[in-house]
Design a protein around this motif. Structure first.
Motif, PDB file in Angstrom:
ATOM      1  N   ALA B 233      -4.339  -7.066  -7.608  1.00 49.71           N
ATOM      2  CA  ALA B 233      -4.808  -5.980  -8.471  1.00 49.71           C
ATOM      3  C   ALA B 233      -3.965  -4.722  -8.248  1.00 49.71           C
ATOM      4  O   ALA B 233      -3.637  -4.012  -9.203  1.00 49.71           O
ATOM      5  N   ILE B 236      -0.592  -5.192 -10.019  1.00 48.79           N
ATOM      6  CA  ILE B 236      -0.713  -5.012 -11.466  1.00 48.79           C
ATOM      7  C   ILE B 236      -0.828  -3.526 -11.818  1.00 48.79           C
ATOM      8  O   ILE B 236      -0.162  -3.032 -12.722  1.00 48.79           O
ATOM      9  N   ALA B 237      -1.650  -2.800 -11.052  1.00 48.57           N
ATOM     10  CA  ALA B 237      -1.837  -1.379 -11.346  1.00 48.57           C
ATOM     11  C   ALA B 237      -0.554  -0.574 -11.108  1.00 48.57           C
ATOM     12  O   ALA B 237      -0.311   0.428 -11.782  1.00 48.57           O
ATOM     13  N   GLU B 239       2.470  -1.911 -11.554  1.00 48.79           N
ATOM     14  CA  GLU B 239       3.382  -2.313 -12.623  1.00 48.79           C
ATOM     15  C   GLU B 239       3.015  -1.695 -13.960  1.00 48.79           C
ATOM     16  O   GLU B 239       3.893  -1.381 -14.754  1.00 48.79           O
TER      17      GLU B 239
END
Lengths: 325, 524
Positions: B233, B236-237, B239
């Motif tokens: 997570a 992803i945050a 990116e």
């Protein structure tokens, strides 16, 4: 009258059950190797011997098992769940701080799964051998079989990274400013992925169960009578058949309520959802015994109440339940 | 409106400062930095809580006396200047004048004395301030630390999260500082940022302290630290741009993926003072591993390069000793035990461990304490099979389970990860000191290793401020350990700071992101 006796009886069993839960949980946690002193040392990158000894003394962990158990039960009976070792806060306030977030997640997911699951079930029962029906069964099964955290991460990659429409986690974006509606919209955006992830497991269960029970009901005599009366198909399905085929679904939903709470642990971890599940995970890892016990106690309470409510609802939709005693 | 005027005033005030800073790069003032921390802090007061979860917000809230650059050189912070006496027994600190706590009250030498006392009494590392006998306060801006012996770790122990200067008028009110209510809310700090809100499992929100004692700093208006435990997570945050900085990232697969992202900087600068080293530890007291020959043969049979290439995917280099390779005391010249199966077999053969009919000499177990360590423990099994040692991997349900086993010396080999914490006196000595064999204490000398010369070298290196002399002692210390191998060092944890390219002056000090972010700014 009978219903009150039943409720009283149930409440008595519930109290006994809760005490058993307390004793069992306390004993099992006591058996788990390691304690809060170890995990404080871990968080600190190590600690000297005197420090560890002091921590164990501070939290009464140097006392014999039965003394600790007795003290704990005594406290709970006086409505005190104790102080968290890790956060240094009353456990009750910690739990109530987290409950709204979890309830919001769990109830929304449950309602979503119920409605969509029932609709899908009805849909595929009407045409059980159609291509779409098989598609529904397949996707539902897939959702059921896939581990929740995996589904969650896949959804994150798809809808937070590749197509950036939903945030990657949390409950609110603290940088969002604006009134109630801006905040509410922000909350909804944060809820979509976790709610959907959590509901995937239950969607499959409900749609399959609803499909089976619908097909059974559709073959029964009173449906044939309804058809003979010349009622339209929609009327037959939604007015007569659905009501009769719902009771196993509701029973299952009641039983599953506990599973939703446990599923929330995983979903909350993936989406950094600040609920009871995150707290539970954190306290188990930290060996924060009072908090774990408090959460288990609370969950037991929720499950018992949930089952009681399910019973009541069942009586409402199906008068046959409980009529004999 | 009022806020924008305030910003304007600040900006004008800054402009004069900036004019002096040459035309290197125009600093953009203001803005919000979003950052991740990986665990919920117990509370935010590093004086009574160690660890990076508290350290990252804690070093924003509280200033220390010194700060360190990326080359282990102490820099002034709350201490404008400092002086160590000739005999090393007196350290005089001159505080910056006009510094205030977040409630506006002045930071005085009384607060310094109180902070040292509090840390000394409550911090899990007793070695940091153990030699401090007293702290005298001749005037409000001068603190004089009296030592019982020269204490080379003192300056490092006065930096970053190890010595937060906390207000005596708040934490000296008679309550236990470990459970003081103002550790989590209404925190009165001394650092560049003040606390707006701390929500467990959610975030810590910090806001610029306008009265910060360093002129023109901090640049940022606000820092939002989101608590995100799941590493996927976080990736992803980072990116998708929701997060601008995350420190202490160490998953090789995620790191290599983020390195390919053109919006992200992935840097391993810093963290040398945190100094996390991974190794295979041996029980040197009981069982087959009590034989030094067995330990050496195992080291020759394990291919460190394979681990670095295949398991760490090139994110980190080797550590040949228990001192972090980034430390000035690291000795690169010791025996590295590069893969040599013939040698390993010969050592075992000569020591009398004959193979049986199945090609097995003897059996051993290897433990690991948390999931990230599993691949290394599993690698040990096939690696040692090649020299006739039958290894069973023992897994533990979670950290406390493992800690219980290892700290009670119920193991033969285990994967482990131990932090240097600045000076070797604080984080390295504990692993080898024969006085520190203590049942039930994880990260004590759980190997139960004991060597009089090693004890002596640590005592010598721990009581002189002469860096060249210390280097000499630690060089010999590492050499002996490389020969006797109470543990086989493998590699440092690949801590990286991942930051968005818009983030300027991302922290690169030896303390990583556990250091003040007052000079960080975000390019518009």
């Amino acid at each position: 009258m009978a219903i009150f006796i039943m409720i009283l009886q149930r409440l008595f069993y519930a109290a006994m059950l809760l005490i058993a839960v307390l004793v069992l949980n306390f004993s099992m946690l006591h058996l788990a190797p390691g304690d809060i002193a170890d995990t404080i040392a871990q968080a600190s990158g190590g600690a000297d011997a005197e420090v560890l000894e002091q921590i164990r003394k501070d939290y009464g962990l140097d006392q014999p098992f039965l003394v600790q158990l007795g003290q704990y039960i005594g406290k709970v009976l006086s409505f005190d769940l104790g102080h968290s070792f890790f956060y240094n806060q009353p456990v009750t306030s910690l739990i109530f701080e987290k409950v709204p977030a979890t309830l919001l997640l769990v109830i929304t997911a449950q309602v979503f799964a119920l409605i969509v699951g029932v609709l899908l079930g009805v849909f595929s029962a009407r045409n059980p051998n159609g291509l779409l029906s098989h598609f529904v069964t397949f996707t539902a099964l897939f959702g059921y079989a896939a581990p929740v955290f995996w589904t969650g991460i896949l959804l994150l990659i798809a809808f937070s990274l590749k197509i950036q429409i939903f945030p990657s986690g949390g409950m609110f974006d603290v940088t969002v400013e604006g009134g109630f509606f801006a905040q509410a919209w922000d909350l909804v955006k944060h809820m979509v992925l976790p709610v959907f992830t959590l509901s995937t497991i239950f969607l499959a269960l409900y749609s399959r169960l609803c499909r089976a029970s619908m097909m059974e009901v559709l073959g029964s005599d009173f449906i044939r009578t309804a058809k003979a009366k010349g009622l339209s198909e929609n009327e037959i399905i939604y007015k007569h058949a659905l009501k009769n085929s719902l009771s196993p679904v509701v029973t299952l939903a009641g039983i599953q309520f506990s599973a939703v709470v446990s599923g929330a642990v995983l979903v909350e971890a993936v989406f950094s959802w600040p609920g009871l599940g995150s707290l539970a995970l954190q306290s188990i890892i930290a060996r924060d015994t009072p908090t774990i016990l408090g959460i288990l106690f609370f969950s037991a309470l929720v499950v018992i109440v949930g089952n009681l409510i399910t019973d009541m609802i069942l009586r409402l939709i199906d008068p046959r339940v409980g009529s004999k005693g | 409106m009022r806020q924008s005027i305030k910003k304007l005033v600040v900006a004008t005030a800054m402009a004069s400062v900036l004019c002096g800073m040459a035309a290197a790069q125009e600093v953009t003032k203001g803005g919000t930095l979003t950052m991740a921390i990986q665990q919920t802090p117990r509370h935010l007061n590093p004086a009574v809580q160690s660890g990076t979860a508290t350290g990252q917000p804690g070093t924003q809230l509280f200033a220390s006396l010194l700060r360190y650059d990326d080359g282990w050189a102490p820099q002034p912070y709350l201490a404008e200047s400092w002086n160590v006496s000739e005999d090393g027994l007196t350290v005089t600190i001159n505080l910056v004048k006009g510094a205030t706590f977040h409630d506006g009250k002045p930071i005085t030498s009384e607060d310094v004395a109180f902070s040292i006392d509090t840390v000394k009494a409550n911090h899990p590392f007793k070695s940091m301030f153990a030699p401090v006998e007293s702290v005298e306060t001749p005037d409000a801006n001068t603190a004089v630390i009296k030592l019982s012996k020269p204490h080379p770790a003192l300056l490092l122990a006065m930096s970053s999260q190890l010595l937060s200067i906390i207000p005596k008028h708040v934490y000296g009110d008679g309550q236990d500082p470990k459970s003081h209510p103002q550790n989590s809310e209404n925190v009165v700090g001394s650092g560049p940022f003040k606390l707006v809100e701390f929500k467990r499992d959610q975030h810590v929100i910090l806001e610029r302290y306008d009265g910060y004692f360093l002129e023109g700093l901090p640049y940022l208006d606000k820092i939002v630290m989101r608590i995100i435990k799941d590493e996927s997570a976080r990736t992803i945050a980072l990116e998708n741009g929701e997060l601008m900085v995350s420190g202490f990232e160490q998953n090789p697969r995620d790191l290599n993926r983020m390195k390919k992202n053109e919006n992200l900087d992935v840097s391993n600068a810093g963290y040398a003072a945190i100094g996390p080293v991974n190794w295979l530890a041996f029980n040197t007291k009981d069982g087959k591993t009590a034989d030094v020959k067995v330990r050496q043969a195992i080291a020759y049979a394990i291919d460190r390069n394979f681990i670095l290439k295949a398991l760490m995917r090139g994110t980190i280099g080797a550590a040949k000793t228990g001192i972090h390779p980034g430390s000035p005391f690291y000795n690169d010249g010791v025996e590295a035990y590069d893969l040599d199966l013939d040698k390993a077999n010969k050592i075992l053969e000569d020591a009398g461990y004959k193979k049986d009919a199945n090609g097995v000499r003897f059996a051993l177990t290897v433990d690991y304490g948390w999931p990230a360590m599993k691949p290394f423990a599993e690698y040990v099994k096939p690696a040692l099979k090649k020299v006739g040692i039958d290894v069973t991997v023992r897994s533990s349900a979670d950290f406390p389970t493992w800690a219980k086993r290892i700290s009670n010396h119920d193991f033969e080999m285990t994967m482990d990860n131990v932090f240097n914490w600045g000076d070797p006196v604080i984080g390295v000595h504990r692993t080898y000191n024969s006085q520190n064999i203590k049942k039930g204490v994880i990260w004590s000398n759980t190997q139960q290793y004991s060597n009089a010369r090693v004890d002596e070298l640590m005592a010598l290196a721990g009581s002189t401020n002469d860096i060249d002399e210390r280097k000499k002692y630690y060089a010999e210390f590492q050499e002996i350990l490389a020969n006797e191998l109470p543990l086989y060092p493998l590699f440092p944890s690949p801590y990286h700071t991942v930051s968005n390219k818009k983030v300027m002056n991302a922290p690169n000090s030896i303390w990583g992101t556990s250091s003040p972010l007052d000079k960080v700014w975000v390019k518009q």
